[in-house]
Design a protein around this motif. Structure first.
Motif, short mmCIF file in Angstrom:
data_model
loop_
_atom_site.label_atom_id
_atom_site.label_comp_id
_atom_site.label_asym_id
_atom_site.label_seq_id
_atom_site.Cartn_x
_atom_site.Cartn_y
_atom_site.Cartn_z
N CYS A 194 42.12 67.11 -65.72
CA CYS A 194 42.26 65.92 -64.87
C CYS A 194 41.89 64.71 -65.70
O CYS A 194 41.32 64.82 -66.78
N ARG B 81 40.90 61.70 -63.79
CA ARG B 81 40.10 60.88 -62.89
C ARG B 81 38.69 61.45 -62.77
O ARG B 81 38.51 62.60 -62.42
N MET C 291 35.46 62.18 -61.02
CA MET C 291 35.03 62.31 -59.64
C MET C 291 33.58 62.79 -59.61
O MET C 291 33.29 63.91 -60.05
N GLY D 84 32.40 66.50 -59.30
CA GLY D 84 33.51 67.36 -59.64
C GLY D 84 33.18 68.27 -60.81
O GLY D 84 32.16 68.11 -61.49
N TRP E 166 32.69 66.37 -64.09
CA TRP E 166 31.89 65.15 -64.04
C TRP E 166 30.83 65.11 -65.12
O TRP E 166 30.59 64.07 -65.72
N GLY F 231 39.26 54.13 -58.60
CA GLY F 231 39.14 55.57 -58.41
C GLY F 231 38.28 55.94 -57.23
O GLY F 231 38.47 55.43 -56.12
N ALA F 232 37.31 56.82 -57.47
CA ALA F 232 36.46 57.31 -56.38
C ALA F 232 35.44 56.29 -55.90
O ALA F 232 34.72 56.54 -54.94
N TYR G 130 32.69 54.86 -57.43
CA TYR G 130 31.30 54.83 -57.90
C TYR G 130 31.04 53.60 -58.76
O TYR G 130 29.96 53.00 -58.70
N ALA H 204 42.16 58.48 -53.38
CA ALA H 204 40.98 57.93 -54.04
C ALA H 204 40.36 56.80 -53.23
O ALA H 204 39.14 56.70 -53.10
N THR I 174 38.51 58.30 -50.35
CA THR I 174 37.25 58.89 -50.80
C THR I 174 36.20 57.81 -51.03
O THR I 174 35.04 57.96 -50.64
N ALA I 175 36.61 56.72 -51.68
CA ALA I 175 35.67 55.63 -51.96
C ALA I 175 35.12 55.04 -50.66
O ALA I 175 33.92 54.78 -50.54
N LYS J 39 32.60 57.59 -49.12
CA LYS J 39 31.37 57.90 -49.84
C LYS J 39 30.49 56.70 -50.10
O LYS J 39 29.26 56.84 -50.21
#
Length: 265
Positions: free
Chosen positions: A3, A5, A7, A10, A13, A42-43, A45, A67, A70-71, A74
């Protein structure tokens, strides 16, 4: 790489986190008290790090609806938001951003200079674009004229990257994110341990590499690599002139100001 991206939490990560987080922590030098656009969030963070690091307002945009969802799920904070948009065009974003961050995204764009021109128009007077990308000198050789990394449309040597930025900004400062000599030494040490274990008892080493059979991540042989796991200090971002003092250059980071007149309103 399976991958591209990063995450949080993940499977990959632990390998990807350190250089990504280091870029956002560096960006806090520029974002305190300012309106910030994180292009390719992206996610989420990174945008969240910037907001808690003192940015007044942060908007993260990404073209991947999953994405963005998800952002939003979270990461929540006052004056932090996420939206769907294409980083290459940035059609849904208003002007007047004091800082635009674009980390490890530009190499994925089919037309990167379209992004640079648009970013220049979106910046407020005195604003700054922070943009990073892998140094082609440290990536695998091209295959049939294309990057070996199947997720990348482009990769640039340092001089080419700076030249491209210079076509859109009058002022370009180059910093370099390095992989420290200490991390390289730890990685080599783990490899040496593995070689030594194999040489001492090849049969036992082979069994250790395969057990337990159900999950590769649970194997002691795989977990041994954790001795060389990178941390934030292993990927400092330094002036280009000091890069080789700290380690091996891996990523180029452009700090761009004063968009050229042809790109700005």
């Amino acid at each position: 790489m399976t991958c591209e991206r990063a995450m949080p939490g993940g499977a990959e990560w632990a390998d990807l986190a350190a250089p990504h987080l280091a870029r956002y922590l560096m960006a806090a030098e520029f974002t305190t008290g300012r309106r910030v656009l994180d292009a390719g969030s992206g996610a989420g963070y990174g945008a969240t790090i910037l907001r808690y690091g003192g940015a007044a307002v942060v908007l993260g945009i990404d073209k991947d609806a999953g994405a963005v969802a998800t952002a939003r799920d979270k990461f929540t904070a006052p004056n932090l938001s996420f939206a769907l948009d294409d980083c290459e065009k940035l059609e849904r974003v208003d002007e007047g951003w004091e800082v635009i961050c674009c980390f490890e995204v530009i190499e994925h764009l089919r037309h990167p200079e379209t992004f640079l021109a648009r970013a220049g128009r979106l910046l407020a007077t005195g604003g700054v674009l922070l943009v990073s990308t892998p140094d082609r000198a440290s990536t695998p050789a091209f295959v049939d004229g294309r990057p070996r990394n199947r997720f990348h449309e482009h990769e640039w040597f340092t001089a080419d990257f700076v030249a491209m930025l210079g076509r859109h900004f009058h002022e370009v400062e180059l910093r370099v994110q390095v992989e420290t000599a200490a991390l390289q030494a730890r990685t080599a040490a783990v490899a040496a341990v593995r070689e030594g274990l194999t040489a001492c008892n090849p049969v036992a080493a082979f069994a250790w590499r395969k057990w337990p059979f159900r999950c590769k991540a649970d194997r002691g042989w795989t977990r041994l690599q954790g001795l060389a796991a990178p941390g934030l200090a292993d990927f400092p971002i330094v002036p280009a002139a000091l890069a080789t003092v700290y380690g091996t250059p891996r990523f180029n980071v452009g700090i761009c100001r004063r968009p050229v007149s042809g790109d700005s309103p």
